[in-house]
Structure formats: C-alpha cells, structure tokens
Design a protein around this motif. Structure first.
Motif, mmCIF file in Angstrom:
data_model
loop_
_atom_site.group_PDB
_atom_site.id
_atom_site.type_symbol
_atom_site.label_atom_id
_atom_site.label_comp_id
_atom_site.label_asym_id
_atom_site.label_seq_id
_atom_site.Cartn_x
_atom_site.Cartn_y
_atom_site.Cartn_z
ATOM 1 N N ALA A 286 11.472 -46.905 25.603
ATOM 2 C CA ALA A 286 12.332 -47.547 27.115
ATOM 3 C C ALA A 286 11.543 -47.439 28.530
ATOM 4 O O ALA A 286 12.115 -48.544 29.150
ATOM 5 N N ILE A 287 10.388 -47.208 28.459
ATOM 6 C CA ILE A 287 9.780 -47.773 29.980
ATOM 7 C C ILE A 287 9.488 -49.054 29.841
ATOM 8 O O ILE A 287 9.262 -49.960 30.397
ATOM 9 N N ASN A 288 8.486 -50.514 29.021
ATOM 10 C CA ASN A 288 8.398 -51.149 28.920
ATOM 11 C C ASN A 288 9.406 -52.912 28.665
ATOM 12 O O ASN A 288 9.544 -53.328 29.023
ATOM 13 N N ASN A 289 10.839 -52.332 28.012
ATOM 14 C CA ASN A 289 11.300 -53.432 27.367
ATOM 15 C C ASN A 289 13.060 -53.425 27.640
ATOM 16 O O ASN A 289 13.812 -53.602 27.556
ATOM 17 N N ARG B 288 16.832 -42.023 26.792
ATOM 18 C CA ARG B 288 17.733 -42.677 27.990
ATOM 19 C C ARG B 288 17.826 -41.881 28.960
ATOM 20 O O ARG B 288 18.346 -42.023 29.773
ATOM 21 N N SER B 289 18.662 -40.629 28.442
ATOM 22 C CA SER B 289 18.833 -39.993 29.937
ATOM 23 C C SER B 289 17.772 -40.147 31.124
ATOM 24 O O SER B 289 18.623 -39.679 32.047
ATOM 25 N N ALA B 290 16.494 -39.895 30.874
ATOM 26 C CA ALA B 290 16.139 -39.666 32.033
ATOM 27 C C ALA B 290 15.653 -40.395 32.615
ATOM 28 O O ALA B 290 14.734 -40.426 33.665
ATOM 29 N N MET B 291 15.580 -41.636 32.051
ATOM 30 C CA MET B 291 15.398 -43.303 32.912
ATOM 31 C C MET B 291 16.168 -43.643 33.846
ATOM 32 O O MET B 291 17.754 -42.928 33.541
ATOM 33 N N ASP B 292 16.091 -43.779 34.828
ATOM 34 C CA ASP B 292 17.087 -44.093 36.055
ATOM 35 C C ASP B 292 17.073 -45.576 36.022
ATOM 36 O O ASP B 292 18.629 -46.174 36.893
ATOM 37 N N TYR B 293 17.448 -46.028 34.806
ATOM 38 C CA TYR B 293 18.346 -47.909 34.278
ATOM 39 C C TYR B 293 18.772 -47.432 33.109
ATOM 40 O O TYR B 293 18.416 -46.243 32.334
ATOM 41 N N ASP B 294 19.371 -48.650 32.901
ATOM 42 C CA ASP B 294 19.736 -48.095 31.625
ATOM 43 C C ASP B 294 18.977 -48.770 30.182
ATOM 44 O O ASP B 294 18.013 -49.508 29.821
#
Ligand SMILES: NC(=O)c1ccc[n+]([C@@H]2O[C@H](COP(=O)([O-])OP(=O)(O)OC[C@H]3O[C@@H](n4cnc5c(N)ncnc54)[C@H](O)[C@@H]3O)[C@@H](O)[C@H]2O)c1
Length: 310
Positions: free
Chosen positions: A191-194, A250-256
């Motif tokens: 999620a962070i890298n890709n 997914r819901s913790a990230m501030d991007y899709d």
C-alpha cells in the motif's frame, strides 16, 4: 540473567532482546542475516554471525552457560518452505536440536521455542486449542512440529522447555522489504510503496493477529517455568479476515489504494484462530492489543519509517 536469543536481526528476536536489555539482562544472539539485518540487532547485544543449524557456529559460544536459550531464528514462511524443504528442515529443526544439545551439555535449564499455529493445518470448526490435532500443510509446519517433539524429549533431561505456537505476529519492526513473509507487513508495504495491494488467495481467509508486545510478554512469562515441557497458543482468540486487514490499511491511507485478488500459494491455510485459555490460566498471559489498535500503531510506524528513508 544471561540469555542466548537466536535471530535478533529479525522481527521477534529483536523485540525480545530489546526488552531483556531494558530489564538489565545480558544477551547474545546468533543470526545469519538471511532475512534480518545487523542494524536491527539492539545495541548492547553480543552478535555472532552464522547459521545456528551449523555445529561449528554453536561451537563459537565456547561452552558459555546461559540462564535460558530463546530460539527465534529460522525462516518463517510456509510458502518459502516449498522452495527448499531440506534447507527448511535444517534452519528450523536441526537448529533446535543443536541448541537443545548445547543446553544439555552446558547446564542451561530453560529453552523457549518459536513454534507456529501452522502446525494445526486447517480445521472445522476453525478454533484450535493446544490439544487440537496437528495436520501440518507445509514443510515449514512439519519442521516446527518436529522441533516441539525434540523439546518434549529434552525436557526429560531436566530442561524446562516451552514451545510457543505464535499465530500471526504483527507490529512495528516487522520487515517491510520482505514481500514473502508476514501478511500485515506485506500488504502494508504494498500500500505504501505501490498504492496497490496484491492478495494471493481468498479475501475470506482469516487469521488470528497477535501484536508484537504481547508476544514478547508471552516469551518473558514462559521464562518463569521451572520444569517439564509445555506448549501454548499465543493468540488473541479473534479471527480477522484478509479483507478486514486490506480495508483497515486502505482506509488509513490518505490516497487511493487498489486491490487485486489472485490464486493462493502452496500450503496456505484457509483460516484458523486460537483458543488462548491455557496460556491465560497457566502463565497469566493476556493479549493487550486488539487488531484495530495494534494495526493503527503499525501503520503509524510504517508511514513514519518510509518517510524517514525517502
Ligand atoms: N512472524 C510470525 O507471524 C511468526 C508466526 C509463527 C512463528 N514464527 C516464528 O518466529 C520466529 C521469528 O520470526 P520473525 O517473524 O521474527 O522472522 P524474521 O525473518 O523477521 O527473523 C528471523 C531471524 O532469524 C535469522 N535466521 C534465519 N535462519 C537462521 C539460521 N539458520 N541461523 C541464524 N539465523 C537465522 C534471520 O536472519 C532473521 O534475523 C521464526 O522461527 C518463525 O518461524 C513467526
């Protein structure tokens, strides 16, 4: 106290050494840096680089007597064990036998071992206590079960031996660069890298996620055992689906973050979770983190860690 903790270049071993050093104890580690790194070994821990499945490496301990041996080194993926089952047996099982032999020869009275929930295989109903039949589905799980039996036999030589069947351990410190080991860390790294999570297997599979600090507590409590052999589940008793893990990230990230589900890997268990009544009653252990709280701490750590590296 003077401890040998194998695998302190890795996730769980490092967390244990960290706590033992903070509590004023002395620690030595053996690590071959196959998945771990030198930077991860807590400062103040004596480091012997080498393979713990190699008797010559054990010889470098020079007969030093430890108050306990905590054996965490090993490769920790059922999937990877299919690449080279012989190596898996050496690294996870021969290593255990050599350390038990060393404990006996040097008068060490306690051995704690990182076993695994994978020894159970799949079950219906999916909740497993320590008596549930063990039907390993991977070479990794076969080796863990064999190690447990070596511990049981060596306990007859006066060594208090404890096998801890870890369920899915997660938390800060887990290796975000290894995409073949650790469900929570793999999805989080993707999620962070890709900004894309590739899941191998069904979203309905489930696991019992246990937070790293709680795992360290279980190891410390098992050091209080004075005799005989025993085995404990280290788990929360709560199943969490793969979909919940993915959606929490997914819901913790501030991007899709996009998601893709494909076929499962060999030896993958569909889903089990643990009964932790025995470890509560016998060792007085209780999990202090639920998945939501633990995962939030891990996400905060992973985001900060990645930002610091870029
Ligand atoms: N992480 C989990 O969810 C989980 C679950 C069940 C059991 N376990 C067991 O817990 C232990 C620790 O797992 P982890 O998540 O910290 O893995 P990890 O890969 O982060 O750490 C393992 C460490 O052992 C070292 N190592 C591997 N083989 C070695 C060998 N033959 N000789 C010396 N060093 C060696 C690696 O370099 C690494 O530093 C493993 O035995 C694993 O099978 C882990």
């Amino acid at each position: 106290m003077n401890y040998l903790v194998t695998g302190a270049g890795g996730f769980i071993g490092a967390a244990i050494v960290d706590r033992l050093l903070c509590d004023g104890h002395t620690c030595t580690t053996i690590d071959n840096l196959s998945t771990g790194t030198v930077d991860h070994i807590p400062q103040g821990c004596r480091f012997i680089e080498g393979d713990v499945a190699d008797a010559h490496v054990i010889d470098r301990l020079a007969g030093e007597r430890f108050d306990a041996i905590i054996h965490m080194a090993g490769q920790s993926s059922g999937e990877i064990s299919f690449d080279n089952p012989v190596y898996d047996l050496q690294t996870n099982t021969q290593s255990t036998l050599l350390l038990l032999k060393y404990a006996r020869e040097t008068g060490c009275k306690k051995v704690v071992y990182a076993s695994s929930m994978s020894t159970y295989g799949d079950h219906i109903p999916p909740v497993c206590n320590e008596e549930t039949e063990r039907i390993p589905k991977s070479f990794y799980a076969v080796g863990k079960l064999a190690s447990e039996n070596y511990l049981r036999i060596f306990s007859e030589f006066g060594i208090a031996c404890t096998a801890l069947r870890f369920f899915n351990v997660y938390g800060p410190g887990q290796n975000l660069k290894n995409l073949r080991q650790g469900m929570a860390s793999i999805f989080l790294a993707m999620a962070i890298n890709n900004r894309h999570i590739h899941v191998k297997g069904s979203k309905d599979r489930f696991r019992d996620f246990v937070y790293i600090d709680d795992v360290v507590n279980a190891v410390l409590l098992s050091l209080e055992r004075e005799q005989g052999y025993d085995v404990f589940n280290v788990c929360t008793g709560v199943p969490t689906t793969v979909e919940t893990v993915v959606e929490t990230i997914r819901s913790a990230m501030d991007y899709d973050v996009t998601v893709e589900y494909t076929d499962s890997t060999p030896g993958d268990q569909f889903g089990i979770y643990g009964d932790n009544q025995k470890i509560q009653e016998v060792l007085g252990w209780n999990p202090t983190y639920d998945f939501k709280n633990g995962m939030q701490k891990m996400i905060d750590w992973a985001v900060a860690q990645t930002a610091a590296e870029t």
